[in-house]
Design an enzyme around this catalytic site. Structure first.
Site, short mmCIF file in Angstrom:
data_model
loop_
_atom_site.label_atom_id
_atom_site.label_comp_id
_atom_site.label_asym_id
_atom_site.label_seq_id
_atom_site.Cartn_x
_atom_site.Cartn_y
_atom_site.Cartn_z
N HIS A 262 0.83 -1.22 0.00
CA HIS A 262 0.00 0.00 0.00
C HIS A 262 0.86 1.27 0.00
O HIS A 262 1.21 1.80 1.06
CB HIS A 262 -0.91 -0.02 1.23
N ASN B 167 -4.79 5.96 -7.33
CA ASN B 167 -5.40 7.30 -7.29
C ASN B 167 -4.44 8.40 -7.73
O ASN B 167 -4.17 9.34 -7.02
CB ASN B 167 -6.01 7.61 -5.91
N ASN C 172 -6.80 8.99 6.69
CA ASN C 172 -8.01 8.24 6.35
C ASN C 172 -7.67 6.76 6.24
O ASN C 172 -6.86 6.41 5.37
CB ASN C 172 -8.56 8.77 5.02
N ASP D 197 0.55 2.59 3.70
CA ASP D 197 -0.31 3.68 3.23
C ASP D 197 0.50 4.98 3.15
O ASP D 197 0.00 6.06 3.52
CB ASP D 197 -1.56 3.88 4.10
N HIS E 5 -5.92 -0.92 5.52
CA HIS E 5 -5.83 -0.10 6.75
C HIS E 5 -6.99 -0.28 7.73
O HIS E 5 -7.75 0.65 8.01
CB HIS E 5 -5.63 1.38 6.42
O1 DOR Z 1 -4.94 9.06 4.40
C1 DOR Z 1 -5.06 8.58 3.29
N1 DOR Z 1 -4.45 9.14 2.24
N2 DOR Z 1 -5.82 7.51 3.12
C2 DOR Z 1 -6.13 7.06 1.91
O2 DOR Z 1 -6.84 6.09 1.83
C3 DOR Z 1 -5.64 7.75 0.70
C4 DOR Z 1 -4.42 8.47 0.98
C5 DOR Z 1 -4.02 9.45 -0.09
O3 DOR Z 1 -4.08 9.13 -1.29
O4 DOR Z 1 -3.57 10.55 0.26
#
Ligand code: DOR
Length: 434
Positions: A57, A91, A277, A304, A231
């Site tokens: 991740h 993303n 998140n 993450d 997560h």
């Molecule tokens: O905190 C986060 N940031 N959680 C996610 O799921 C996406 C990530 C991001 O792309 O910044």
């Protein structure tokens, strides 16, 4: 052909002391090793040898947000953190929802060569949750995509989720879910509880995660497919995963270092470096996650790693982006939270941060292999006594949004080898491989 390498007196998985011979990118002997002519010999006394770490991740931000991270800077951060493979989330901008984008990311990773970059494909076109992406084309591209995720957002529509789970069965892929009920978290800023009430920040209830985890476990069972939950952050989610596994459902789960160390108390600083998140939860959630990592309910630890440009973090809490850096600090945080507290051994760390992620990501023919003769020389040397103080500005990432600035971590990776090539050497080894 590069020179043979002998790593002398390393503690394999923190257990037995042995030397490792590496020739042409492969481990050719483990144990008592006689150095061949011309070999580079390095003394690894006091160091722990692990199989190269695999992060399921990671956000590399390229294409689209190269001001926050590039495949190159992220690869460097990864190699410094002890990783030999990372899975890059979809993303980006454009979103990795076509064979073209995933091939571009994969090729750029290869070109840089510091770490194997495995692109994760988007589940839905543009991460919009409406139409399935070209998952088959991505799977059959040279990037060989096996994991699909809309990470950052949840695949919310149960019909789309069902179809996605059905689709990936045809090429033995998995859906990787960011579990977040979108309606229950509209405007949410932090964990819903006493601290959010005191601070006046909009709450993010645990049930918003747990309801999706339960739904997706049941959908995976219904269609006989594979789901991996990202997560995990709540004690309730742990209970659901435990139940689903006992029932024989093909579900795996991850926890991040930050959810295993930090709590919602950090939000009292109003510092957006702690905004993430899913949000940081309570100490009892942290305790449940730690127990689940130790007993195998949670299969992997993944970072993450979420780099953000300064303007997206140097602002008031509500306006800031979600996410924090993780690649370079993960090992030290896990040592602090779980190894030094006696919850995990280094062998467990190898399982959680290398073997299991490689297996879930379907790259276990190359990564997460045993430290044994005939295996690819993907090796991380950890110095568990190299305490260091984290400084965001010193990290290799282009961004500096670490929540651990000023914190002392007990240890770190001091050398990383990818197929026998050193991709990171700490000052301890400067000149040693010359
Ligand atoms: O905190 C986060 N940031 N959680 C996610 O799921 C996406 C990530 C991001 O792309 O910044």
């Amino acid at each position: 052909m590069s020179r043979p390498i002998v790593i002398e007196n390393a503690s394999l998985y923190g257990d037995t002391t042995a030397s490792i011979l590496v020739e042409d990118g492969v481990i050719t002997a483990v144990g008592e090793v006689a150095a061949p002519e011309g070999a580079v010999v390095v003394d690894a006394t006091g160091l722990i040898a692990l199989p190269g770490l695999v992060d399921l991740h990671t956000h590399l931000r390229e294409p689209g947000r190269e001001d926050a991270e590039t495949i190159e800077t992220g690869s460097r951060a990864a190699s410094r953190g002890g990783w030999t493979a990372v899975f890059a989330m979809a993303n980006t901008n454009p979103v990795a929802d076509t064979a073209g984008v995933v091939e571009q990311v994969w090729s750029r990773g290869r070109e840089i060569g510091l770490v194997d970059v495995f692109p994760v494909g988007a589940v839905t076109v543009g991460l919009k949750g409406e139409h399935l992406s070209e998952m088959g084309a991505m799977a059959h591209s040279k990037a060989n995509v096996r994991l699909f995720s809309d990470d950052g957002v949840c695949v919310y529509d149960p019909v789309i989720m069902r179809r996605a789970l059905e689709y990936v069965k045809t090429f033995d892929g998995a859906i990787v879910q960011h579990a977040q009920d979108l309606r229950l978290t509209e405007g949410s800023q932090m964990h819903e509880g006493e601290v959010s009430a005191e601070l006046g920040l909009a709450g993010w209830p645990a049930v918003a995660e747990e309801s999706i985890v339960a739904r997706d476990a049941l959908l995976a069972e219904h269609v006989g497919s594979r789901v991996h939950v990202q997560h995990l952050s709540t004690a309730g989610s742990v209970e659901i995963i435990r139940w689903a596994k006992a029932r024989g459902i093909s579900v795996t789960a991850e926890a991040t270092p930050h959810h295993l160390l930090l709590t919602d108390e950090s939000a009292r600083t109003y510092d957006p470096l702690f905004k993430v998140n899913p949000p940081l939860r309570t100490q009892s959630d942290v305790d449940a996650l730690r127990a689940a990592v130790a007993d195998g309910t949670i299969d992997i630890i993944a970072t993450d790693h979420a780099p953000h440009a300064a303007e997206d973090k140097d602002c008031e809490w509500a306006a800031a982006s979600f996410g924090m850096l993780g690649l370079e600090t993960a090992l030290g945080v896990i040592q602090k939270a779980l190894v030094d507290t006696g919850a995990l051994t280094w062998r467990d760390v190898a399982r959680l941060m290398s073997e299991n992620p490689a297996r879930i990501g379907k790259v276990d023919d190359q990564h997460g292999r045993p430290l044994a003769e005939g295996e690819p020389a993907n090796i991380t040397l950890v110095d568990p006594a190299a305490a260091w103080t984290v400084d965001g500005a010193q990290l290799a990432s282009r961004a500096s949004n670490t929540p651990y600035g000023g914190m002392e971590l007990p240890g770190r990776a001091v050398a990383t080898l990818l197929r026998g090539e050193p991709t990171y050497l700490s000052p301890r080894f400067e000149g040693a491989f010359a």
